[in-house]
Write a protein that holds these residues in place. Structure first.
Motif, PDB file in Angstrom:
ATOM      1  N   ARG A  58     -32.108  -8.913  41.988  1.00  0.00           N
ATOM      2  CA  ARG A  58     -31.846  -8.136  40.866  1.00  0.00           C
ATOM      3  C   ARG A  58     -31.059  -7.264  41.263  1.00  0.00           C
ATOM      4  O   ARG A  58     -30.023  -6.975  39.628  1.00  0.00           O
ATOM      5  CB  ARG A  58     -33.259  -7.565  39.973  1.00  0.00           C
ATOM      6  N   GLU A  59     -30.267  -6.998  42.257  1.00  0.00           N
ATOM      7  CA  GLU A  59     -29.118  -5.718  42.807  1.00  0.00           C
ATOM      8  C   GLU A  59     -27.692  -6.492  42.214  1.00  0.00           C
ATOM      9  O   GLU A  59     -26.696  -5.966  42.436  1.00  0.00           O
ATOM     10  CB  GLU A  59     -29.140  -4.731  43.555  1.00  0.00           C
ATOM     11  N   TYR A  60     -27.769  -8.049  42.313  1.00  0.00           N
ATOM     12  CA  TYR A  60     -26.694  -8.648  42.157  1.00  0.00           C
ATOM     13  C   TYR A  60     -26.216  -9.463  40.431  1.00  0.00           C
ATOM     14  O   TYR A  60     -27.095  -9.634  40.137  1.00  0.00           O
ATOM     15  CB  TYR A  60     -26.415  -9.712  43.515  1.00  0.00           C
ATOM     16  N   ASP A  61     -24.892  -8.787  40.969  1.00  0.00           N
ATOM     17  CA  ASP A  61     -24.394  -9.740  40.017  1.00  0.00           C
ATOM     18  C   ASP A  61     -23.778 -10.715  39.366  1.00  0.00           C
ATOM     19  O   ASP A  61     -23.891 -11.829  38.712  1.00  0.00           O
ATOM     20  CB  ASP A  61     -22.622  -8.425  39.128  1.00  0.00           C
ATOM     21  N   LEU A  62     -23.718 -11.792  40.854  1.00  0.00           N
ATOM     22  CA  LEU A  62     -23.503 -12.980  41.582  1.00  0.00           C
ATOM     23  C   LEU A  62     -24.029 -12.829  42.552  1.00  0.00           C
ATOM     24  O   LEU A  62     -24.074 -12.407  43.680  1.00  0.00           O
ATOM     25  CB  LEU A  62     -21.629 -12.989  40.999  1.00  0.00           C
ATOM     26  N   ILE A  63     -25.264 -14.333  42.771  1.00  0.00           N
ATOM     27  CA  ILE A  63     -25.060 -14.940  44.018  1.00  0.00           C
ATOM     28  C   ILE A  63     -24.930 -15.925  44.481  1.00  0.00           C
ATOM     29  O   ILE A  63     -24.501 -16.774  43.354  1.00  0.00           O
ATOM     30  CB  ILE A  63     -26.595 -14.803  43.721  1.00  0.00           C
ATOM     31  N   ILE A  64     -24.296 -16.158  45.787  1.00  0.00           N
ATOM     32  CA  ILE A  64     -23.543 -17.368  46.118  1.00  0.00           C
ATOM     33  C   ILE A  64     -25.112 -18.096  46.831  1.00  0.00           C
ATOM     34  O   ILE A  64     -24.539 -17.005  48.313  1.00  0.00           O
ATOM     35  CB  ILE A  64     -22.139 -17.436  46.471  1.00  0.00           C
TER      36      ILE A  64
END
Length: 149
Positions: A58-64
């Motif tokens: 949830r902390e991330y704006d983008l996940i690769i």
């Protein structure tokens, strides 16, 4: 500044880690979850695994993410902004099939050529519109139980 997580699950994906470690994107703070990869990023913070992984997403704006089924389906169910990268370093190529499914159903961005990852990140940060993934419940469970009785 936007936050980005790179995750390779419990396996390794050195080629993805190396490519992303070489990038400089001023608007992006990148953190690497490296799994069992031999390559360790030199320019960004990293750890082999993350405690409470699903909660921390949830902390991330983008996940690769590598195209591991468990990872990808969880992130799609939670409607995260993801880029799916099939790990073609693996002997089995099942991640290609999942990436093709995600792409053909407009569920997330996919990156089949790691050298194009920077362009994919730029597109992902502009918040493209994707179809919402809805999990289909396994409907044969009771039928199987009754058969086994």
């Amino acid at each position: 500044m936007k936050k980005c997580l790179v995750t390779v699950g419990t396996s390794s994906f050195d080629s993805l880690l190396k490519e992303l470690d070489s990038l400089r994107i001023d608007s992006l703070d990148i953190y690497f979850q490296t799994g069992t990869s031999k390559y360790k990023p030199k320019n960004y913070q990293h750890s082999p695994f993350i405690d409470n992984f699903n909660d921390s997403l949830r902390e991330y704006d983008l996940i690769i993410s590598h195209a591991g089924a468990g990872s990808v389906y969880h992130m799609l169910e939670c409607n995260y902004n993801i880029i799916v990268v099939p790990n073609t370093d693996r002997v089995d190529l099942h991640q290609l099939e999942l990436a093709k499914f995600v792409e053909s159903n407009n569920l997330a961005l996919t990156c089949h050529d790691i050298s194009e990852i920077k362009t994919k990140i730029e597109v992902a940060l502009t918040h493209p519109k994707f179809d919402k993934y809805t999990k289909e419940e396994f409907f044969k469970f009771s039928e199987i139980i009754n058969f086994l009785k």
